[in-house]
Design an enzyme around this catalytic site. Structure first.
Site, mmCIF file in Angstrom:
data_model
loop_
_atom_site.group_PDB
_atom_site.id
_atom_site.type_symbol
_atom_site.label_atom_id
_atom_site.label_comp_id
_atom_site.label_asym_id
_atom_site.label_seq_id
_atom_site.Cartn_x
_atom_site.Cartn_y
_atom_site.Cartn_z
ATOM 1 N N ASP A 1 -9.994 3.251 1.655
ATOM 2 C CA ASP A 1 -10.209 2.700 3.010
ATOM 3 C C ASP A 1 -10.931 3.725 3.883
ATOM 4 O OD1 ASP A 1 -9.052 0.181 2.689
ATOM 5 O OD2 ASP A 1 -7.046 0.920 3.131
ATOM 6 N N LYS B 1 0.807 -1.241 0.000
ATOM 7 C CA LYS B 1 0.000 0.000 0.000
ATOM 8 C C LYS B 1 0.832 1.281 0.000
ATOM 9 C CE LYS B 1 -4.300 -1.540 2.135
ATOM 10 N NZ LYS B 1 -5.315 -1.237 3.152
#
Ligand code: NAP
Length: 295
Positions: free
Chosen positions: A115, A79
């Site tokens: 997210d 990420k």
């Protein structure tokens, strides 16, 4: 969702490709939630999980571009490292410091962090308002960054980060200080206990409650929270962590991480498909059923 939905697709030469890269990836439920939504919306895409080791990330990104993928998700451990291979990242992903969604358009790679959108979408689903409330975030890792950004972006009154590592919590508070009222402490400090009676929302972002920590919970005296407090654990396996079981025992409203996972998927699909709002509940139900079946 009807059982069997996910087997009904017919892929052709026109089908567009989507997927998720990470390592390990076999446990990922993203293919289940994405393909359920794609097929229920009659969108001609296929979504697959692709194992990519750390030293293969650059080659994998070039490969996905060469293969004309529409986009892909990124999970642990890529990420942060993915950022250097992208042409542009949006402001929220840049502040959070991590990208979980890439859109490939006109030969360029655009990075986003959905997210935080997933985390926030849960509150819309359960009709809980975040405006001006006092919040506590437990933990100071990667997920905490998305959660804190989401809370401040949504207009909460304050965020207090409480963690076992006070220095890490302080640095995190400093990273977001321009966005709102944010403070930090060691969660064993007396000052932290004094914050609890004024806390409207408590969010756990540590792994305490799952895997090898299944019988554990953060060291928080939840009886000190006001009676109408909301307790949110972003863990989704088990369905109820020890923290949520305890919180429920004392009558607090509780929520687990299923909404966050489904919500980040819905926000990613909105970017890839350009279809506008995606039905998060459809994805959350698919996720819940997959978790029950341990797919
Ligand atoms: P991370 O970057 O490793 O951060 C974990 C945080 O928890 C750190 O602050 C760490 O403290 C703390 N921690 C770890 N073990 C601890 C322990 N034994 N006692 C006390 N504190 C401990 O991990 P992450 O990516 O933020 O993920 C954290 C959790 O969120 C995981 O359980 C993950 O499954 C969940 N998650 C859920 C979603 C969702 O969609 N629902 C999305 C992302 C993550 P130190 O810095 O001191 O090590």
């Amino acid at each position: 969702m009807k059982e069997g939905n996910i087997l009904s697709a017919i892929y052709t030469g026109k089908t567009k490709n989507l997927g998720v890269i990470g390592y390990p990836i076999h446990h990922s439920l993203s293919p289940v939630i994405q393909n359920t939504a794609l097929q229920s919306m009659h969108l001609d895409y296929a979504y697959i999980a692709m194992p990519v080791r750390e030293n293969e990330l650059e080659a994998a990104v070039k490969g996905l571009k060469a293969l004309n993928f529409t986009g892909f998700n990124i999970t642990i451990p890529h990420k942060i490292n993915i950022i250097k291979y992208l042409d542009e990242i949006d402001q929220s992903a840049s502040l959070i410091g991590a990208v979980n969604t890439v859109l490939i358009k006109n030969d360029r790679l655009y990075g986003y962090n959905t997210d935080y959108e997933g985390f926030i979408s849960a509150f819309q689903s359960v009709k809980f308002t975040l405006k001006r409330i006092n919040t506590v975030v437990l933990g100071a890792g990667g997920a905490a960054r998305a959660v804190i950004y989401g809370l401040l972006h949504a207009g909460v009154g304050s965020v207090h980060i409480a963690a076992r590592n006070a220095e890490k919590a302080k640095k995190l508070a400093n990273d977001f200080k321009e966005l709102g009222n944010i403070s930090s402490s060691d969660w064993n400090e007396k000052m932290f206990q004094e914050i609890l009676p004024k806390t409207d929302l408590l969010v756990n972002t540590t792994p305490l409650g799952m895997d090898m920590y299944i019988d554990k919970m953060p060291p928080v005296d939840i009886t000190m929270l006001p009676s109408n407090a909301f307790v949110y654990d972003i863990i989704y396996t088990p369905e109820k962590t020890k923290l949520l079981v305890e919180a429920e025992k004392y009558g607090y409203t509780v929520l687990n991480g299923e909404y966050m996972l489904a919500g980040q998927g819905a926000a990613a699909l909105e970017k890839w498909s350009g279809c506008g709002k995606i039905d998060v509940d459809l994805m959350r139900i698919a996720l819940h059923e997959a978790l029950l079946k341990k797919l």
